[in-house]
Design a protein around this motif. Structure first.
Motif, PDB file in Angstrom:
ATOM      1  N   TRP A 103       1.060  -1.288   0.067  1.00 30.61           N
ATOM      2  CA  TRP A 103       0.094  -0.066   0.107  1.00 30.61           C
ATOM      3  C   TRP A 103       0.746   1.360   0.067  1.00 30.61           C
ATOM      4  N   THR A 104       0.867   1.991  -0.874  1.00 27.93           N
ATOM      5  CA  THR A 104       1.352   3.219  -1.202  1.00 27.93           C
ATOM      6  C   THR A 104       0.551   4.242  -0.871  1.00 27.93           C
ATOM      7  N   ALA A 105       1.291   5.830  -0.881  1.00 27.26           N
ATOM      8  CA  ALA A 105       0.698   6.953  -0.727  1.00 27.26           C
ATOM      9  C   ALA A 105      -0.728   7.186  -1.599  1.00 27.26           C
ATOM     10  N   SER A 106      -1.598   7.931  -0.886  1.00 23.46           N
ATOM     11  CA  SER A 106      -2.893   8.144  -1.298  1.00 23.46           C
ATOM     12  C   SER A 106      -3.451   9.323  -0.846  1.00 23.46           C
ATOM     13  N   GLY A 107      -4.677   9.793  -1.013  1.00 26.09           N
ATOM     14  CA  GLY A 107      -5.446  10.623  -0.237  1.00 26.09           C
ATOM     15  C   GLY A 107      -5.950  10.319   1.135  1.00 26.09           C
ATOM     16  N   PHE A 108      -5.762   8.889   1.329  1.00 23.76           N
ATOM     17  CA  PHE A 108      -6.090   8.408   2.711  1.00 23.76           C
ATOM     18  C   PHE A 108      -4.752   8.229   3.497  1.00 23.76           C
ATOM     19  N   THR A 109      -3.880   8.775   3.115  1.00 25.39           N
ATOM     20  CA  THR A 109      -2.536   8.582   3.875  1.00 25.39           C
ATOM     21  C   THR A 109      -2.541   8.629   5.342  1.00 25.39           C
ATOM     22  N   PRO A 110      -3.445   9.933   5.792  1.00 29.26           N
ATOM     23  CA  PRO A 110      -3.370  10.156   7.189  1.00 29.26           C
ATOM     24  C   PRO A 110      -4.123   9.191   8.104  1.00 29.26           C
ATOM     25  N   ALA A 111      -4.761   8.407   7.372  1.00 29.15           N
ATOM     26  CA  ALA A 111      -5.627   7.470   8.108  1.00 29.15           C
ATOM     27  C   ALA A 111      -4.786   6.160   8.191  1.00 29.15           C
ATOM     28  N   GLY A 112      -3.476   6.088   7.613  1.00 29.36           N
ATOM     29  CA  GLY A 112      -2.820   4.782   7.614  1.00 29.36           C
ATOM     30  C   GLY A 112      -1.946   4.154   6.404  1.00 29.36           C
ATOM     31  N   ASP A 113      -0.951   4.990   5.876  1.00 30.07           N
ATOM     32  CA  ASP A 113      -0.271   4.678   4.912  1.00 30.07           C
ATOM     33  C   ASP A 113       1.133   4.921   5.315  1.00 30.07           C
ATOM     34  N   VAL A 114       1.588   4.613   6.391  1.00 33.63           N
ATOM     35  CA  VAL A 114       2.750   5.028   6.998  1.00 33.63           C
ATOM     36  C   VAL A 114       3.535   3.754   7.132  1.00 33.63           C
ATOM     37  N   TRP A 115       4.839   3.746   6.673  1.00 33.55           N
ATOM     38  CA  TRP A 115       5.941   2.671   6.759  1.00 33.55           C
ATOM     39  C   TRP A 115       6.707   2.851   7.930  1.00 33.55           C
ATOM     40  N   SER A 116       7.040   1.878   8.781  1.00 37.93           N
ATOM     41  CA  SER A 116       8.159   2.088   9.953  1.00 37.93           C
ATOM     42  C   SER A 116       8.651   0.675  10.358  1.00 37.93           C
ATOM     43  N   THR A 117       9.589   0.892  11.407  1.00 41.76           N
ATOM     44  CA  THR A 117      10.048  -0.128  11.920  1.00 41.76           C
ATOM     45  C   THR A 117      10.105  -0.259  13.445  1.00 41.76           C
ATOM     46  N   SER A 118      10.389  -1.230  14.055  1.00 44.33           N
ATOM     47  CA  SER A 118      10.133  -1.533  15.472  1.00 44.33           C
ATOM     48  C   SER A 118      11.328  -0.682  16.358  1.00 44.33           C
ATOM     49  N   SER A 119      12.413  -0.257  15.517  1.00 43.48           N
ATOM     50  CA  SER A 119      13.464   0.522  16.162  1.00 43.48           C
ATOM     51  C   SER A 119      12.569   2.103  16.487  1.00 43.48           C
ATOM     52  N   ASP A 120      12.043   2.669  15.307  1.00 45.52           N
ATOM     53  CA  ASP A 120      11.455   3.737  15.088  1.00 45.52           C
ATOM     54  C   ASP A 120      10.287   4.149  16.025  1.00 45.52           C
ATOM     55  N   LEU A 121       9.342   2.868  16.222  1.00 45.96           N
ATOM     56  CA  LEU A 121       8.071   2.990  16.977  1.00 45.96           C
ATOM     57  C   LEU A 121       8.775   2.905  18.505  1.00 45.96           C
ATOM     58  N   ALA A 122       9.731   2.342  18.751  1.00 51.36           N
ATOM     59  CA  ALA A 122      10.197   2.111  19.975  1.00 51.36           C
ATOM     60  C   ALA A 122      10.739   3.685  20.902  1.00 51.36           C
ATOM     61  N   LEU A 123      11.161   4.650  19.639  1.00 49.67           N
ATOM     62  CA  LEU A 123      11.554   5.756  19.817  1.00 49.67           C
ATOM     63  C   LEU A 123      10.375   6.706  20.165  1.00 49.67           C
ATOM     64  N   LEU A 124       9.071   6.456  19.282  1.00 44.55           N
ATOM     65  CA  LEU A 124       8.113   7.349  19.631  1.00 44.55           C
ATOM     66  C   LEU A 124       7.480   7.003  20.899  1.00 44.55           C
ATOM     67  N   LEU A 125       7.509   5.730  21.333  1.00 48.25           N
ATOM     68  CA  LEU A 125       6.906   5.310  22.646  1.00 48.25           C
ATOM     69  C   LEU A 125       7.777   5.975  23.778  1.00 48.25           C
ATOM     70  N   ARG A 126       9.083   5.993  23.715  1.00 50.43           N
ATOM     71  CA  ARG A 126      10.037   6.368  24.773  1.00 50.43           C
ATOM     72  C   ARG A 126       9.840   8.012  24.828  1.00 50.43           C
ATOM     73  N   ALA A 127       9.481   8.533  23.611  1.00 49.75           N
ATOM     74  CA  ALA A 127       9.341  10.126  23.665  1.00 49.75           C
ATOM     75  C   ALA A 127       8.046  10.352  24.242  1.00 49.75           C
ATOM     76  N   ILE A 128       7.058   9.585  24.021  1.00 57.60           N
ATOM     77  CA  ILE A 128       5.725   9.898  24.615  1.00 57.60           C
ATOM     78  C   ILE A 128       5.793   9.645  26.243  1.00 57.60           C
ATOM     79  N   SER A 129       6.539   8.655  26.590  1.00 56.87           N
ATOM     80  CA  SER A 129       6.730   8.373  27.965  1.00 56.87           C
ATOM     81  C   SER A 129       7.356   9.578  28.622  1.00 56.87           C
ATOM     82  N   THR A 130       8.438  10.235  28.135  1.00 60.39           N
ATOM     83  CA  THR A 130       9.327  11.329  28.703  1.00 60.39           C
ATOM     84  C   THR A 130       8.633  12.434  28.423  1.00 60.39           C
ATOM     85  N   GLY A 131       7.430  12.628  27.614  1.00 61.42           N
ATOM     86  CA  GLY A 131       6.773  14.032  27.211  1.00 61.42           C
ATOM     87  C   GLY A 131       7.573  14.884  26.403  1.00 61.42           C
ATOM     88  N   ALA A 132       8.418  14.142  25.403  1.00 55.31           N
ATOM     89  CA  ALA A 132       9.408  14.848  24.717  1.00 55.31           C
ATOM     90  C   ALA A 132       8.655  14.826  23.138  1.00 55.31           C
TER      91      ALA A 132
END
Length: 501
Positions: free
Chosen positions: A263-292
């Motif tokens: 699934w590649t980019a479309s007009g519906f990308t804000p609802a869920g066309d993002v690609w990522s890795t477990s490493s990057d999403l772990a960064l996201l969770l850590r930043a949320i946890s610290t408020g950053a």
């Protein structure tokens, strides 16, 4: 006579060889989580213990965040021939995990006073006409919390055709849809009761594209600028074209076996066309946890109750489980599933990414130590198995019956047999694609193939006997009625497609 027998024997051997080859090559092959492992061995062992049934999984990339320390584990096969090992840098489609990212994006823009998420759409989009005036009073907050009254998907974008292409051919159902398609679909969509929770891909897509239009920059550019870039998520983003697919990406498939398109980019990308890795999403969770994390303070707050223990924020779900507050979201595309969660009470988080469409929610919950006794939600319906058996065997029985009912086939029988064989082939193809092959042994499909082959073989033998019989002339023929017969077989095939879907 001996020459005819030799020809019949040769024909029989050819058909048997074809059936055996088709059995070995074409039999449905559901994936099973392999033994290959990368990363932390202890975490990998925990993941395998959390997987209640390895059938239907191919590869898993997992991260566990615990008080600032992050452990990674990769299991199974990525499906990428050049990079088969699954690791923390293997790129997956994460589907609707893009929704909380959209919530964080809009919240960050609001924090910087670049966007008012409490303003009605009618004020944000003054030149847009809404067929239902009530939609003009809906805010971006309403859209992100799924309380706008919009349904899951619009009916005006060939949704039925796109859904069929997804299920039968594995295609991206959003391919070719533009930002303008989102605005047009929303402007003409019937509105339910605003204030009631209805999970809406259209609503979140409209929220993201509205923000992009108001700010004056593409959604993908804003997401990179406001969320992905500041968090250092180097392997996260939106894939615009098939040519841009990351080199280390996993390949997706259904849990029952068939491969699926990316699934590649479309007009519906804000609802869920993002690609990522477990490493990057772990960064996201850590930043949320610290408020950053940008926009996380407001986007992760519970805004509306969905029940005694569940709330919704700006794209995020917040649940109370075993005395702990858990921030979470899951995602699914045609061939991928994902789950991210953060236990706000203990500051422990988990990321689970899979390259099949079998759900991984329960794996993530078990790794967090929450609701460990719960099983995986049903991947296949209870009636999917019986229907798969019915249509697999039913693909070959009509041809076998047509061949066996008369020792000397009449001319109209040849038409019937041709239609039976064609219908059987189509039904086997549909069942191969849509069958519940985690609940039914794939050999059932092979039995249907053998029945179809046997019927074809028997009919050809008897047809040859009839044509070669010296001095035998065919008697009066029954009038052929091909149209009703073909229509009946087509109706059976259509019924198989509809019921399996």
């Amino acid at each position: 006579m001996q020459e005819r027998r030799a020809q019949c024997l040769l024909l029989s051997l050819c058909l048997v060889a074809m059936a055996a080859t088709a059995w070995l090559v074409c039999l449905p092959q559901p994936p099973r989580l392999g033994k290959a492992t990368t990363g932390d061995p202890a975490l990998a062992a925990r993941v395998r213990a959390a997987v209640s049934d390895a059938d239907g999984f191919r590869g898993l990339s997992v991260a566990v965040v615990d008080r600032g320390r992050t452990a990674f584990a990769g299991l199974g096969d990525s499906g990428n021939r050049e990079h088969p090992a699954v690791g923390e840098s293997t790129v997956f489609e994460v589907g609707s995990i893009g929704k909380p990212m959209t919530g964080m994006l809009l919240s960050s823009l609001a924090d910087k006073r670049r966007l008012d998420i409490g303003k009605p759409l009618g004020d944000l989009l003054p030149r847009t006409y809404f067929s239902d005036p009530a939609l003009a009073s809906v805010t971006l907050t309403d859209l992100l919390t799924h309380r706008s009254g919009l349904g899951p998907m619009p009916a005006g974008l060939d949704t039925t055709r796109r859904d069929l292409e997804l299920r039968l051919l594995g295609r991206d159902p959003y391919h070719g849809l533009t930002e303008q398609d989102v605005f047009s679909a929303a402007a003409n969509a019937p509105l339910g009761a605003p204030g009631n929770y209805v999970y809406s891909n259209l609503g979140v897509a409209l929220a993201g594209q509205t923000a992009a239009r108001v700010v004056g920059a593409p959604y993908e550019e804003l997401l990179q600028e406001e969320v992905i870039g500041p968090l250092g998520m180097k392997n996260t983003g939106v894939v615009q074209r098939a040519e841009d697919i990351p080199r280390r990406s996993a390949s997706g498939m259904k849990g029952s076996g068939p491969a699926m398109d990316h699934w590649t980019a479309s007009g519906f990308t804000p609802a869920g066309d993002v690609w990522s890795t477990s490493s990057d999403l772990a960064l996201l969770l850590r930043a949320i946890s610290t408020g950053a994390a940008p926009g996380a303070v407001n986007s992760t707050r519970p805004l509306h109750a969905l029940g005694p223990t569940d709330h919704v924020g700006l794209g995020w779900n917040i649940s109370r489980a075993e005395g702990r507050d858990v921030l979470w979201h899951n995602g699914e595309t045609g061939g991928f599933t994902s789950f991210v969660a953060l236990d706000r009470t203990t500051d422990r988080g988990v990321v689970v990414l899979s390259n099949t469409d079998k759900p991984v929610d329960s794996i993530g919950r078990r790794l967090l130590g929450i609701d460990e006794g719960a099983g995986d939600r049903s991947y296949e319906t209870s009636w999917g198995g019986p229907l798969t058996v019915l249509f697999s065997l039913g693909a070959g029985l009509p041809a076998l019956w047509t061949a066996a009912r008369r020792r000397q086939p009449e001319r109209h029988c040849r038409t019937r047999m041709a239609v039976d064989v064609l219908c059987g082939i189509c039904m086997l193809a549909v069942t191969w694609r849509l069958g519940a092959w985690l609940a039914v042994p794939p050999g059932t499909w092979g039995v249907g193939l053998v029945l179809l082959t046997a019927g074809t073989w028997l009919f050809l033998l008897r047809l040859r006997d009839t044509e070669d019989a010296a001095g035998v002339t065919e008697g009066p023929q029954r009038p052929a009625r091909p149209v009703p017969f073909v229509a009946g077989r087509a109706a059976v095939l259509a019924a198989a497609v509809v019921t399996l879907i």
